[in-house]
Scaffold this motif. Sequence first.
Motif, short mmCIF file in Angstrom:
data_model
loop_
_atom_site.label_atom_id
_atom_site.label_comp_id
_atom_site.label_asym_id
_atom_site.label_seq_id
_atom_site.Cartn_x
_atom_site.Cartn_y
_atom_site.Cartn_z
N CYS A 1 1.30 2.47 -72.72
CA CYS A 1 1.80 1.10 -72.94
C CYS A 1 2.71 0.65 -71.80
O CYS A 1 3.11 -0.51 -71.74
CB CYS A 1 2.56 1.02 -74.26
N PHE A 2 3.08 1.57 -70.90
CA PHE A 2 4.03 1.26 -69.83
C PHE A 2 3.41 1.65 -68.48
O PHE A 2 3.00 2.80 -68.28
CB PHE A 2 5.34 2.03 -70.03
N ASN A 3 3.34 0.70 -67.55
CA ASN A 3 2.72 0.94 -66.25
C ASN A 3 3.35 2.12 -65.52
O ASN A 3 2.66 2.88 -64.84
CB ASN A 3 2.84 -0.31 -65.37
N LYS A 4 4.67 2.23 -65.62
CA LYS A 4 5.38 3.27 -64.88
C LYS A 4 4.86 4.66 -65.22
O LYS A 4 4.80 5.54 -64.35
CB LYS A 4 6.88 3.18 -65.21
N TYR A 5 4.47 4.86 -66.48
CA TYR A 5 4.00 6.17 -66.92
C TYR A 5 2.47 6.26 -66.92
O TYR A 5 1.91 7.35 -66.71
CB TYR A 5 4.54 6.46 -68.32
N ARG A 6 1.80 5.15 -67.18
CA ARG A 6 0.33 5.18 -67.25
C ARG A 6 -0.28 5.53 -65.90
O ARG A 6 -1.28 6.25 -65.85
CB ARG A 6 -0.19 3.82 -67.72
N LYS A 7 0.33 5.06 -64.83
CA LYS A 7 -0.27 5.22 -63.51
C LYS A 7 0.28 6.40 -62.72
O LYS A 7 -0.08 6.58 -61.55
CB LYS A 7 -0.06 3.94 -62.69
N ASN A 8 1.13 7.21 -63.34
CA ASN A 8 1.72 8.34 -62.60
C ASN A 8 1.71 9.59 -63.48
O ASN A 8 2.39 9.65 -64.50
CB ASN A 8 3.14 7.99 -62.16
N GLU A 9 0.91 10.58 -63.07
CA GLU A 9 0.77 11.80 -63.86
C GLU A 9 2.07 12.60 -63.91
O GLU A 9 2.36 13.27 -64.90
CB GLU A 9 -0.35 12.68 -63.28
N ALA A 10 2.85 12.57 -62.83
CA ALA A 10 4.08 13.35 -62.80
C ALA A 10 5.15 12.77 -63.72
O ALA A 10 5.92 13.50 -64.34
CB ALA A 10 4.62 13.43 -61.36
N LYS A 11 5.21 11.42 -63.81
CA LYS A 11 6.20 10.78 -64.68
C LYS A 11 6.00 11.18 -66.13
O LYS A 11 6.95 11.21 -66.91
CB LYS A 11 6.13 9.25 -64.55
N ARG A 12 4.75 11.45 -66.51
CA ARG A 12 4.48 11.84 -67.89
C ARG A 12 4.77 13.31 -68.13
O ARG A 12 4.62 13.79 -69.25
CB ARG A 12 3.01 11.56 -68.23
#
Length: 719
Positions: free
Chosen positions: A228-239
Amino acid sequence: MDFLEEPIPGVGTYDDFNTIDWVREKSRDRDRHREITNKSKESTWALIHSVSDAFSGWLLMLLIGLLSGSLAGLIDISAHWMTDLKEGICTSGIWFNHEHCCWNSNHVTFENRDKCPEWNSWSQLIISTNEGAFAYIVNYFMYVLWALLFAFLAVSLVKVFAPYACGSGIPEIKTILSGFIIRGYLGKWTLMIKTITLVLAVSSGLSLGKEGPLVHVACCCGNILCHCFNKYRKNEAKRREVSYYFPLKTLWRSFFAALVAAFTLRSINPFGNSRLVLFYVEFHTPWHLFELVPFILLGIFGGLWGALFIRTNIAWCRKRKTTQLGKYPVVEVLVVTAITAILAFPNEYTRVSTSELISELFNDCGLLDSSKLCDYKNRFNTSKAGELPDRPAGVGVYSAMWQLALTLILKIVITIFTFGMKIPSGLFIPSMAVGAIAGRLLGVGMEQLAYYHHDWAIFNSWCSQGADCITPGLYAMVGAAACLGGVTRMTVSLVVIMFELTGGLEYIVPLMAAAMTSKWVADALGREGIYDAHIRLNGYPFLEAKEEFAHKTLAMDVMKPRRNDPLLTVLTQDSMTVEDVETIISETTYSGFPVVVSRESQRLVGFVLRRDLIISIENARKKQDGVVSTSIIYFTEHSPPVPPYTPPTLKLRNILDLSPFTVTDLTPMEIVVDIFRKLGLRQCLVTHNGRLLGIITKKDVLKHIAQMANQDPDSILFN
């Protein structure tokens, strides 16, 4: 023409069963954050966007906590109801479990508070009586039938709809958090099926728990909400900011998510006691220094049980993977369920759910307890302080000891075959049950020894006649911690978990002594905990951060290619055609390729991922006019002018990693392993005086570690 000025869908993503590039992902996140910060000074809307981006992490934690806590409460309430469904039904409300049914009754006596006219066993419903041999057979049959039905539904749903919903999920979660991609493992179908089948599996009466699978459920919640959040959806490391990379802000956000989940669970109140802990203990009797001896003995038992369980369970799981047994998961689950149910029903301590059993074992006998474990002689005598002194055991206690001994044997044996089947199965509760039974048996033995021999030297200094000296429930609690520690090899976190489960903060030293002893004993017999053993069994590329690498090997000993091997497959920066690159891609299975100045110089330029190459070339053929097989691919910043009547060039510099991590050929592998652990690399390149010599992947490092430990290096299946 540089068609990569606009981002291409798919570039920068990863194939299934591959490891992410932590360095690249963190670099991309820093670039994204820097761009948002710079734009925030340009307009009010950009400033609002910047603030919302910063706040999105906390909002995500709030949503994860709410969803995880709600699902945990739902699973617990449903499992209680369905477990009791095997024995009977509440006529005043089918949705009530046994305990809640009799709470609402006006015809309950204190001595028989678990019996009320509103609760009817299956024999009462079918043949209108609960007395006699035939009624016992009817109840026995219905118990086994419901258990088989629940188990069949669980394994069938997992097999048909979500194969990843089986097991505890913790080995896979550890591997995913370390950067490995398993698509679908944290998806919507897995969450839905795992939630349903976890209730069914626990209700079937199998020797398994729900705590491990709940970790998987919570991770599914986090992964789904991340989209639901671009910051996490597009970055595997952030998740994945909890494994190799753990910033302090993640600690605070994890604490906040846990707070929200606890508040949600408290609002639901699934345990019915207005408390957050599962096995709340109400005794606060002080322990004595001499009791450290039996506590350490429980630690030794826990370590021995842990080592035995890991070896036998891994052997059985390996047999399941390598023989015909693995092809019949439904049959295996039904056979184990039938054996468990048939052996469990005659014994009241195996018939009840494992959580209820542990709760009863942790309990200290009071004046109001009617359990057989509390059937002491002179049970209503109290000391001057109002406490219950140590008393001689009655007939009920001796009967309970025999039943608990049989329960211990059944739990030890059946758990080995249950954990790892194709249904959701946790190990916390079964391990705690084994330790709690052993602890209670030892605790009652110590209590009786102190009662009849209080004048012995070991007792007379602190245990006078008529005093409350020994607390058997404490021994059960310590035994549970010891066995759980022996299986999982947890220490500090284990003691904290025991505090959370029981609320017994006074017993930190006994718990620490048992946990450390069990770990030392188990480590002496085998270094791996159960989850690490299953990671190795499945061949996952998990690099354990706690193990030291002490061998004196060099990077040149591990890199590919080795001596007499074919030369390393590379791309040149300005002399290869589209056809040349596509041929290399089709003839190899490598995840990426080094880019060099020329094959003669072998001077390193960068590194490009296979997936990015494929997507970029396919996209260029569709969107860029004139790109054909003879078009030259340039990884340089500037390409020379194109002569007339020649195909246009293809610039792919934007997908090139210009700063790949490199080591020299003489770098000790001890340092290389440390670099892979701390930076979460998927590969590093080996050079000598600036010339490319080879490559070391995470899989190569894991294989080398296994080889140095005299293990099978081919057990590492993925990169």
